[in-house]
Structures are given as C-alpha cells and as structure tokens.
Design a protein around this motif. Structure first.
Motif, PDB file in Angstrom:
ATOM      1  N   THR A 150       3.992  -1.711  11.108  1.00  7.99           N
ATOM      2  CA  THR A 150       3.999  -0.309  10.384  1.00  7.99           C
ATOM      3  C   THR A 150       4.275  -0.773   8.737  1.00  7.99           C
ATOM      4  N   ARG A 151       3.465  -0.357   8.171  1.00 10.65           N
ATOM      5  CA  ARG A 151       3.730  -0.457   6.533  1.00 10.65           C
ATOM      6  C   ARG A 151       3.724   0.962   6.004  1.00 10.65           C
ATOM      7  N   THR A 152       4.806   1.036   5.081  1.00 11.42           N
ATOM      8  CA  THR A 152       5.061   2.316   4.256  1.00 11.42           C
ATOM      9  C   THR A 152       4.523   2.390   2.824  1.00 11.42           C
ATOM     10  N   LEU A 153       3.844   3.657   2.515  1.00 13.11           N
ATOM     11  CA  LEU A 153       3.488   3.357   1.017  1.00 13.11           C
ATOM     12  C   LEU A 153       3.967   4.937   0.741  1.00 13.11           C
ATOM     13  N   LEU A 207     -17.917  -5.671   8.346  1.00 14.83           N
ATOM     14  CA  LEU A 207     -17.740  -7.029   8.935  1.00 14.83           C
ATOM     15  C   LEU A 207     -16.233  -7.700   8.495  1.00 14.83           C
ATOM     16  N   ALA A 208     -15.921  -7.388   7.091  1.00 13.92           N
ATOM     17  CA  ALA A 208     -14.591  -7.906   6.759  1.00 13.92           C
ATOM     18  C   ALA A 208     -13.548  -7.375   7.472  1.00 13.92           C
ATOM     19  N   LEU A 209     -13.740  -5.878   7.654  1.00 10.86           N
ATOM     20  CA  LEU A 209     -12.657  -5.213   8.203  1.00 10.86           C
ATOM     21  C   LEU A 209     -12.391  -5.613   9.666  1.00 10.86           C
ATOM     22  N   PHE A 210     -13.433  -5.656  10.245  1.00 12.41           N
ATOM     23  CA  PHE A 210     -13.628  -6.096  11.667  1.00 12.41           C
ATOM     24  C   PHE A 210     -12.756  -7.640  12.010  1.00 12.41           C
ATOM     25  N   ILE A 211     -13.216  -8.382  10.908  1.00  6.64           N
ATOM     26  CA  ILE A 211     -12.244  -9.825  10.977  1.00  6.64           C
ATOM     27  C   ILE A 211     -11.065  -9.530  10.797  1.00  6.64           C
ATOM     28  N   TYR A 212     -10.630  -8.583  10.098  1.00  8.81           N
ATOM     29  CA  TYR A 212      -9.363  -8.391   9.318  1.00  8.81           C
ATOM     30  C   TYR A 212      -8.478  -7.980  10.780  1.00  8.81           C
ATOM     31  N   PHE A 213      -9.155  -6.947  11.419  1.00  4.19           N
ATOM     32  CA  PHE A 213      -8.357  -6.372  12.346  1.00  4.19           C
ATOM     33  C   PHE A 213      -8.228  -7.298  13.717  1.00  4.19           C
ATOM     34  N   ILE A 214      -9.001  -8.288  13.861  1.00  2.00           N
ATOM     35  CA  ILE A 214      -9.159  -8.866  15.156  1.00  2.00           C
ATOM     36  C   ILE A 214      -7.500  -9.787  14.776  1.00  2.00           C
ATOM     37  N   GLN A 215      -7.203 -10.021  13.749  1.00  2.00           N
ATOM     38  CA  GLN A 215      -5.856 -10.914  13.572  1.00  2.00           C
ATOM     39  C   GLN A 215      -4.737 -10.128  14.287  1.00  2.00           C
ATOM     40  N   MET A 271       2.093  -1.177  -1.583  1.00  2.32           N
ATOM     41  CA  MET A 271       0.772  -1.067  -1.044  1.00  2.32           C
ATOM     42  C   MET A 271       0.518  -2.336  -0.500  1.00  2.32           C
ATOM     43  N   SER A 272       0.384  -2.364   0.832  1.00  4.76           N
ATOM     44  CA  SER A 272       0.188  -3.626   1.503  1.00  4.76           C
ATOM     45  C   SER A 272      -1.141  -3.767   1.841  1.00  4.76           C
ATOM     46  N   LEU A 273      -1.624  -4.998   2.498  1.00  9.13           N
ATOM     47  CA  LEU A 273      -2.866  -5.385   2.972  1.00  9.13           C
ATOM     48  C   LEU A 273      -3.558  -4.205   3.676  1.00  9.13           C
ATOM     49  N   LEU A 274      -2.579  -3.714   4.564  1.00  8.63           N
ATOM     50  CA  LEU A 274      -3.435  -2.737   5.585  1.00  8.63           C
ATOM     51  C   LEU A 274      -3.604  -1.674   5.119  1.00  8.63           C
ATOM     52  N   HIS A 275      -2.679  -1.133   4.061  1.00 10.97           N
ATOM     53  CA  HIS A 275      -3.411   0.034   3.426  1.00 10.97           C
ATOM     54  C   HIS A 275      -4.560  -0.041   2.552  1.00 10.97           C
ATOM     55  N   LEU A 276      -4.567  -1.192   1.866  1.00 14.75           N
ATOM     56  CA  LEU A 276      -6.006  -1.807   1.176  1.00 14.75           C
ATOM     57  C   LEU A 276      -7.046  -1.874   2.394  1.00 14.75           C
ATOM     58  N   ALA A 277      -6.864  -2.335   3.268  1.00 13.62           N
ATOM     59  CA  ALA A 277      -7.930  -2.259   4.470  1.00 13.62           C
ATOM     60  C   ALA A 277      -8.333  -0.830   4.636  1.00 13.62           C
ATOM     61  N   ILE A 278      -7.544   0.049   4.759  1.00 15.07           N
ATOM     62  CA  ILE A 278      -7.859   1.449   5.156  1.00 15.07           C
ATOM     63  C   ILE A 278      -8.779   2.061   4.011  1.00 15.07           C
TER      64      ILE A 278
END
Lengths: 113, 801, 141
Positions: B59-62, B39-47, B1-8
């Motif tokens: 690409t992150r696979t779970l 808000l947190a997600l928006f900032i996360y996606f800006i990066q 589980m990557s940070l990206l999955h966590l964000a979703i």
C-alpha cells in the motif's frame, strides 16, 4: 441605520428589476448596474454596520469594522465592472448589427436563422 | 509519489507525447512507441507476484485531499495484481496487433493511441485504488475513453450511436455507484475499501446497507453488461477491432466483475447480494448465449458471447459468497465457485482476446464480417483457422483447453447449490444448474457456428469485397500468443493456481483466510465419472443436434417484435425524451429575454419568500443597530432619488449620469461605513464605467435620437416591487440573526501574525481568500478577451458566405 | 469632425497623469498595510491612461506607451497562477504565501512577501483588461 439601508437596498432592487424587464437594451444594462450596487450594499449591511475603525491595523485599536464583507464586495465591484463592460459592448455590437436596441425586435439577422 | 503511483499514471503521462511522436516521426508507426508502455508496466507488475503469492499486500499513499478523506492510495493485492497484469499484458498484445491493423497512412493514430493509453491508465487506476472516490474517478475515465474509442470512426453513424449508448448506460451506472459510495461513507466514515472491509460486519443491520448494495451493483452491472444493461455492448462493436478485443472482452467490461469481487467482503454476507449477483449473472449467461446464436456478424456473436461469459463469472462470484457462511468447515468446498470465477476470468481474457483478433483478421483480409458471406476460408487462412478453432473450442468448454477446466469447475459450483441449505437455495436454487446447462448448450452451438460458418463450408469468394489471403505475420503474433496460453493453461493449469488464482481468491474472501481456512487451488482434468462430466457430454451431444437443426428452429428469434426488445425500449425512451425535452423547451423558451428574467425573478422571490415563511426565518433585532445620522439619511435620499430618476428619464444621457450618481453615492456610503478600499475602488470604477457608457452609447448618433420615456407596465412593476420587498426582508433578517460566529474575527486576529500585513481587506484578497481573487482576475480576463473578440472579429461569418 | 480646443486639458494631463500613475504605484505597494492594493492600483493606473487617451488620440498614446494590453493581461494571469502554484514546490497548499524581513539599501528593514508577486499579477490584469476594453471600443469607432 441597518433598517434604513435595508429599505434603500429594496428600492435599488425594485428599480433594477423594473429596468431589467424593459425592452431597451441600455436600460437592461443600467438595471444590472443598479442590481450590483444593491447587492454590494446588502453584503455590507448583512454583517452589521457597527462603527469601528477602518480595517487597517492600527496601534491601540481593537474594534474594527468587519473586513470580510469588504473584501467580498471589492471582488464583486471589480467583477461587476467586467460584466457591465462586456454587456455594454455586446449591446453596442448588437445595435450595430441589428440596427435596434429594442429587445423584442431583435430576431437575428437574415444570415443567422 | 511512489513508483507504484507513477506506474498507474504512466499511461496518462506518456499519452501527452503521442501526438508529437505521430506528427514528428511519420515514418514509424506510432504504435511501436506506445507498445513500450504496457510492456514496461507488465514487467514492473511481475515483480509484485512473489509478494502477493505469500499473501502480502503493498500500500502506498499519496495525499490528495486529506481533509475530505480522499487520498490516492495504491493498494496491490492478489486481485488487483491479477487485473493489472491482464490490463498490461493484453494491452501490450493489443497494441502490437493494432500496429498491423491500423494503417499509419490513413488513420488518426495520435487520437487512437491517446485514447487507448488514457483507458489503460484509467483501468490500472480502477483496479489498484483503495480509495473509493479515486476509484470512481478512474471508473468514469474508463467510460469516457471507451466512448472516445467506440466513436473513433466518428463519421460513421453507427459508431456515434454505439458510443452514445455505451456512454449513457455506463455513466448512469457510474453515477449510481457514486451514490453507493457516498452511502458507504455515511455508514463507515471512510472511503478506503480495506477499512470498510474491516468494519463490514456492522453494516448488515444499517438501514442504508440495502440501498448502498443496490447502487454499487447497478454500477457493476452496467459496466459489465449484465442483463438488462447488456444492450450497449453489441453496439460498442463499432469500435476498431483491437479496441473490442481489449476493452470489450478483456478489460473494461471486467471492471464490473472487479468491483463485485472487490466489494464482496463488504456485502457478501447478505442474502440479497448472493441472489442478485448470482441471479443476474446466470440469467445474463443464458440470455447472452441464446442471443449469440442468431447473430450473423462475427463481432456480434463475440459480443453476445462476451455478455454471456461475463454473466458466468458474475454468477460464480455470487455463489462464491455462500462460502462465507461455512467458515467453520475444514475443507470449504463452496470456495470452488470463487476459484472458478477467477480462473475463468483469466481464461476468458485469453480465448476471447484471440477470437476478437481473429475476427479482426477475417474482417481485414476479406472485407466483411458477415458469416452469411464467409465460408471455406480454411485453405486460404490456415493459421487464422487454427486460432479460431482453439479459441472456439476453449469457449465451448471442450478438452484439452483451459475453457474446459473452468467450465467443469463452473458446473461443479452450480451443482453445489443443491447442498446449500441457506437462503432458500435448496428450492429455487435448482434453476442455477438448469440455466447453466442450457446456456452451455447454446454456447457450444454458437462457438461451433463461429468456426464452421467462417472457415468450413462452401467457399463463396465472389461475395467478398476483397480477395482473401492470410494475414501478415505481425497481425498473427498476438492471437497466436493468446491461443498458446489457452493451450498452456489447459495442460498446466497449476502454473496459475498458486501464483495468481490463490492470492486473488484470498482477497475476495478475506474473512475465510482470517478464520484460518486455506484456499486450495488444485485444478486437474480427470475427476472421475462425476455429474459434471455427464453434463458436459450432454452439452456436446445436444449442441451437435441443435447445430445441425439450426435452420429449423432459428425462426423463434423473429417472434419478438423490435418494439418490445430492450433495444427498442432504449431507442424509444431516448427519442421520446428528446422530443419531450424539445417540446418542453420550446414551450418555455420564448426567445424573449424578458420572459426569462420573469422566470428567474419569480422563482427567486417564490423560493426565498417561501423559505422565509416555512422556516420562520424572518426576525428583526433592533438592539444592536448603528445610529442613524442626518448626513446618512440625506445620502440615502440622494441615492434613492438618483435610482428613481433613471426610471423616469427621457434621455439616455440622463439615465447614464443618474447611474453614475448612484455609483458615487454608494462610494460615499463606503466611506461612511469605514471601507476606504471599497470607496477608492468604487470611485475609480465608476469614473471608468461612466466613460465606457458614454463611449458606447452617447457617441452613437442614431441611437441618441430615438429617445422615449419608459411606458408603465403593471406586471413589471408588481414583480419588481416584490423583488425589492423580498430583498428588504432578507436584508433585515440577515443582520438580525446570526447562526454561527463569523470568521472575520480570525482574519482580524491573524492578519499580522500569519500574513504580516496591516490592511485586512487586501490581505484577505491576496492571501486568506486568494482563490477568489485568482478566479476573479480570470473572469475579468475572459470578459476582456470576449470584448476584444466581439469588436475585432466582426463580420468574419459574413465573409464566409 | 471639428477639433475642439483642448490645450488646457492636454497640458494638465501631461502633469496630472504621471502624478496619478505615481500615486497608483504608491497605492499598490502600500496595499498590504494601508488602503490600496493590486485592484485599486491597477484601476488608478488605468484611469491615468484613460485620461491620456481623452486628451490625446489613440495613436499618440500608443507610441508613448507601446504595450500590448492583451499580453499584459495574460502575463498578469500567468504571474498570479505561477505564484500560487509555486507554493506547491514547497509542499504546502496552493496559494500559500510566505514572507520574511530583509535589510534593503535605502529602505532599511522591509518585509518582502510573495503575496506582492500575486498582487503584481492582479495589478497587471486589471490594467490589461481595462485598457483592452477601452482601446477596442475606441478603435472600433
């Protein structure tokens, strides 16, 4: 033996269905009980009744009876027990509420229509 | 589980805490906590922006169900990121707006924000999943959460109607899409979109290609409210305005657009795709704008306007596919359509979001959204008026706002049709610029109508339910940010071009990038005296004429009787299927259990016997039979006679005891068949159940008195003998034929190595097939609690009366 | 209601029911290698309790064995689910069991299984539901 069992199963099913089509609630429940007996025997018969040792690992024996249908039947027996118990209480409560066990007279009490 | 999955999944996770926050901290508006998530997600996606700008993807696979090829693959590319930023950005603004829109004292905020967060997570999942099945799962989540949000004020009849309508239409589309996904899987052998794109060139000749294309498009069209499925969107306006601003203008309806854009590389080579997407898009554009003019409810105007703008983006995406056929050109001018689509997508989110919030403010502060009652609000609500006028002018395509830029590009894209000499576009394609122009005129008319009827004109405050005044500052922040973006993007469109638009276009048209072409995004105001400019001038002039003569020609809208409209069709169809279903059910369902059992058993025998006959499945193989021993025959006879005794038994006691006899003989059979576990279980169970039967029925005195023998009934007898016969035949053929090897040998061989057990039956139960057992004890638990409830809670209903 | 003379039944039950319970425990633990297991063990225990119920009345049995069988059912389900889900912590599929051999005092080398925990869940559920059913019906009369 398998053919004999098949006929026995057929008879069990016949009796079960005939009972289930009757009016009396108790007979219907008995019918479901018979039906599950028939199904259990059917499961066992399906895999063949070749005699081998009971499916418990024993030194020096390689020929066992098929354990899989037995496991399935074991599950089925316990489930059918639960279902039968449920039906019984349902019938018993219906009888208490409605005063009859005749399916064709069961029309709900006045308060529920 | 990557940070990206966590964000979703973060919105889903945080939704769990919302009810507690709502109950626990009543003094603070729950929205403030919710605001943190987007808000947190928006900032996360800006990066991710620098990455996608350079054409990179993440690409992150779970692993989820790897055996079925279903994995949660999060894939961030230009297109996905653009949508993710829209979802979280607009999401944050909408949550902020809702804090002031929904009063914490009156509203069920815990429900509202849970649904909203569910929706946000689902949307993120849709746009960032690479696996089609996962995408589909999130897709349906958006349908469900949208249903809940539209029906948020569930005590209103219109809300329920709108919620049901949107659910029926979008879920219908979703299911079609699932069909399309399965077809794609059959063709490509994978659920991954990126892998499908890689092998798409071979699909064109596949016989399943066209069905798959149609089914996927059906999903996209229903979600994006394309004609003729647009009818759910106006009714969805019953949702609270923040929801409309979020779901029904900026995000959920764009899911269909997203799907079309995402699947473009797979399908876009085909002529059918271009014609369907562009054709339905352009007609929706026309139909939506035409119908928007007649609406009198602010939100209804905006709803039809959304439909038409979605059609605009859709048609651009369709025409953009033409660029694929010119991959040898150095400077591919046909890409302009796709660029325009992406640019307009962003613009639409900004101006339509602000307009919806404006409509919400008007509704909130005056108590009505009916433009016939509104008018002259400009002096009372100057800031709202400013928001409205900027939003509307941008929507109408007037300079200097961003809507003008994308409208110009849209017209350029439409005119380029003339130069295309593929797929008969040079002949029938003429319709595209014509319809686009007419639709733009209507767009102009309704945009003007929206502002002028609400804010200018004669004040008629006596008709308003409330005394109007300017909205509180908090409510104005979000729409102000959005209109600020309208202006900023209008003056500096190239802020977006390389950072957002180019990566998105590159993910829509990957084959062109592979062919060595570069996507040039250069947006500017002045193109010289081009046909587009003259078209715009024509739109404005004709629009002004049409608006001033509105009263004269408005009556054409009343020409179409309700019965023949799509809504009429939907309502009629729904009510007819309801009454039809009711009638059918009433005819079949007599209320007698016997009838139902007759149905079941008749179908049972009919299906099984016919299958046996058709497939020639009956076989008898006597070579491998076990020998018959005399005691087995005797036991069989005992069993049969016990069973038959029940049929002729007069007293219940006899029946119950006979049933017990059957059970014990079955247990003895288990002994003979070398099944010690079964025999033990059966013996104990039989004892307990006979006790139960007696407990229930023998001890009830009244019942034991009324005893009679069963009357013989021929029909029942025939049916039951048929069932018995079928079972015998099936039993005989089942042991006689074996299509494949049984798994039993695996169990026997591995019982010691894998499970370290000796009793195979028990090992199968608790280990090899543990799921069976787990669900079995669940069933037992349910049965026992059901029994407890039946006995203990008797008469509760009666006390209430 | 007349009181039947059930002195013999009561006396025998005192002895028999505990033998049955012991036997059921044996069946339960033997289940992995010999006929037996959670289901049979549970049913056998329940049968012993039913016998107690037949010999004595509901009240007496309740004071001797003050169990809440509904909670026992739920507990059993919980144990079964947790054991199955525990496998997820070790990144193997749901319901994967593990075993190993241990040196235990008195018993010598014994193999210990997580499957036994699962079976304990089954055992508790079976006792729980059988007794819930019997008790509810019995009390309703």
């Amino acid at each position: 033996m398998e053919i004999l069992m098949s006929i026995v199963i057929g008879i069990l099913f016949t009796c079960a269905v005939y009972l289930m089509l009757s009016k009396s609630l108790l007979r219907i429940i008995i019918g479901t009980g018979l039906l599950s007996h028939g199904a259990h025997l059917l499961l066992l018969t399906m895999s063949g009744l070749k005699t081998g040792a009971a499916p418990v690992l024993t030194e020096g024996i390689t020929n066992y009876t098929d354990p899989l249908p037995q496991a399935l039947v074991l599950t089925a027996i316990v489930i059918s027990f639960g279902v039968t118990a449920f039906f019984l209480v349902l019938a018993y409560r219906a009888y208490q509420e409605l005063g009859t066990d005749n399916m064709e007279k069961m029309r709900g009490t006045e308060s529920h229509d | 589980m990557s940070l990206l999955h966590l964000a979703i999944v973060l919105p889903f996770l945080s939704a769990v805490f919302i009810p507690f926050l709502f109950k626990g901290l009543r003094n603070i508006h729950t929205g403030w906590f919710v605001l943190l998530v987007p808000l947190a997600l928006f900032i996360y996606f800006i990066q991710y922006m620098p990455l996608t700008r350079d054409g990179q993807t993440v690409t992150r696979t779970l692993e989820w169900i790897p055996s079925l090829g279903i994995n949660f693959i999060a894939h961030v590319d230009g297109l996905g990121l653009l949508f993710a930023m829209l979802i979280t950005g607009i999401g944050a603004l909408v949550v902020l707006y809702s804090i002031y829109y929904l009063a914490k004292e009156k509203e069920a905020l815990h429900n509202f924000y849970v649904y909203l967060l569910m929706f946000m997570g689902a949307m993120l999942g849709v746009v960032l999943s690479d696996n089609l099945i996962v995408l589909y799962m999130f897709w349906e989540f958006t349908s469900i959460s949208s249903f809940l949000l539209i029906g948020y004020w569930y005590d209103r009849e219109r809300s329920r109607y709108g919620a049901q309508k949107s659910m029926l239409i979008t879920v219908f589309g979703g299911l079609s899409m699932l069909g399309g996904i399965v077809l794609l899987y059959i063709m490509g052998g994978t659920f991954s979109i990126q892998e499908l794109i890689g092998m798409s060139s071979g699909f064109m000749t596949d016989p399943l290609f066209v069905p798959a294309l149609l089914l996927i498009l059906l999903g996209a069209f229903t979600k994006s409210a394309q004609f003729p499925f647009h009818i759910w969107l106006p009714d969805a306006m019953e949702a609270p305005t923040p929801v409309s601003a979020y779901l029904h203008s900026a995000t959920m309806v764009k899911a269909g657009i997203y799907l079309v854009a995402r699947m473009s590389p797979v399908f876009a080579e085909s002529e059918l795709w271009l014609w369907l997407v562009a054709g339905f898009g352009i007609f929706t554009l026309f139909w939506g704008s035409f119908n928007a003019v007649k609406q009198t409810d602010l939100k209804a105007i905006l709803a039809f306007s959304t439909i038409s703008q979605l059609g605009l983006i859709m048609s651009l995406l369709g025409l953009g596919a033409a660029a694929l056929h010119f991959d040898q050109l150095d400077d591919n001018v046909y890409m302009i359509a796709t660029i325009a689509a992406v640019f307009h997508l962003i613009n639409h989110a900004t101006f339509k979001g602000s307009l919806f919030m404006m409509a919400g403010i008007v509704d909130h502060e005056t108590g009505t959204r009916d433009i016939r009652k509104l008018g002259g609000l400009v002096n009372l609500m100057p800031i709202t008026f400013t928001i409205a006028i900027i939003g509307c002018f941008s929507m109408a395509g007037l300079p200097p706002f961003n809507g003008f830029l994308s409208k110009e590009m849209f017209l350029t894209g439409m005119i380029s049709v003339f130069e295309l000499d593929i797929f008969n576009l040079s002949t029938w394609g003429v319709l595209f610029p014509v319809l686009a122009w007419i639709a733009s005129v209507f767009t102009f008319v309704y945009s003007i109508k929206l502002v002028f009827k609400t804010f200018l004109g004669k004040p008629q405050f006596e008709k308003l339910p409330k005394k109007p005044h300017e909205a509180p500052v908090g409510m104005l922040i979000s729409p102000l940010i959005l209109v600020a973006l309208v202006i900023v993007f209008g003056f500096f469109p190239n802020l977006l071009s390389n950072s957002m638009i180019k990566p998105a276009v590159e993910s829509i048209l990957p084959s062109l990038v592979d062919a060595g072409q570069t996507v040039k995004v250069d947006i500017y105001f002045w193109h010289g005296f081009t046909p587009e400019l003259f078209m715009t001038i024509g739109i404005i002039l004709t629009g002004i004429v049409l608006y001033s003569t509105l009263a004269k020609w408005e009556s054409i809208y009343n020409r179409i009787p309700h019965r023949f409209t799509l809504n009429g069709l939907y309502d009629g169809g729904l009510s007819r299927s309801e009454t039809g279903g009711y009638r059918l059910t009433n005819g079949v369902m007599t209320g007698f259990m016997r009838t139902y059992l007759v149905y079941i058993f008749s179908f049972f025998t009919a299906i099984l016997l016919s299958t046996l006959l058709i497939t020639d499945g009956f076989s008898i193989d006597t070579s491998n039979l076990a020998e018959i021993r005399s005691y087995e025959v005797i036991l069989g006879l005992v069993l049969v006679s016990a069973a038959v005794t029940i049929l002729f038994a007069k007293s219940r006691l006899t029946s119950i005891i006979s049933l017990g006899a059957v059970g014990y003989s079955v247990a003895l059979f288990f002994v003979l068949f070398r099944a010690p576990d079964l025999a033990l279980t059966q013996l104990v169970i039989e004892t307990v159940s006979v006790a139960l039967f007696l407990l229930c029925f023998y001890h009830l005195p009244e019942i034991s008195r009324k005893e009679e023998r069963m009357k013989f009934r021929l029909g029942n007898a025939v049916l039951s003998i048929t069932v018995g016969l079928t079972m015998t035949l099936i039993a005989i053929s089942s042991f006689s034929s074996r299509s494949f090897e049984s798994i039993s040998q695996y169990h026997i061989d591995n019982v010691y190595e894998l499970a370290a057990g000796g009793n195979m039956v028990n090992v199968i139960l608790v280990d090899f097939r543990g799921f069976d057992t787990l669900f079995e004890i669940c069933v037992l638990g349910i049965a026992s609690f059901g029994i407890y409830a039946m006995v203990r809670f008797r008469g509760v209903g009666r006390e209430n009366e | 209601m007349k009181k039947p003379n059930d002195l013999i039944l009561k006396t025998v039950t005192k002895v028999i029911s505990f033998i049955i319970i012991l036997f059921s425990l044996h069946l339960f633990f033997a289940g992995h290698y010999e006929p037996g297991g959670g289901f049979i063990g549970g049913l056998m225990t329940a049968a012993a309790l039913v016998l107690l119920l037949l010999a004595y009345d509901m009240k007496t049995v309740n004071t001797i064995l003050p169990f809440n069988y509904k909670i026992m059912t739920a507990l059993g389900l919980l144990i079964a689910v947790l054991t199955s889900a525990g496998a997820l912590l070790f990144n193997v599929p749901f319901l994967t069991h593990a075993y190993d051999y241990f040196e235990l005092p008195l018993l010598g080398e014994t193999s210990l299984h997580t499957a036994v925990l699962f079976d304990i869940g089954v055992y508790l559920v079976v006792i729980g539901i059988t007794m819930t059913i019997i008790q509810t019906i019995g009390e309703s009369e």
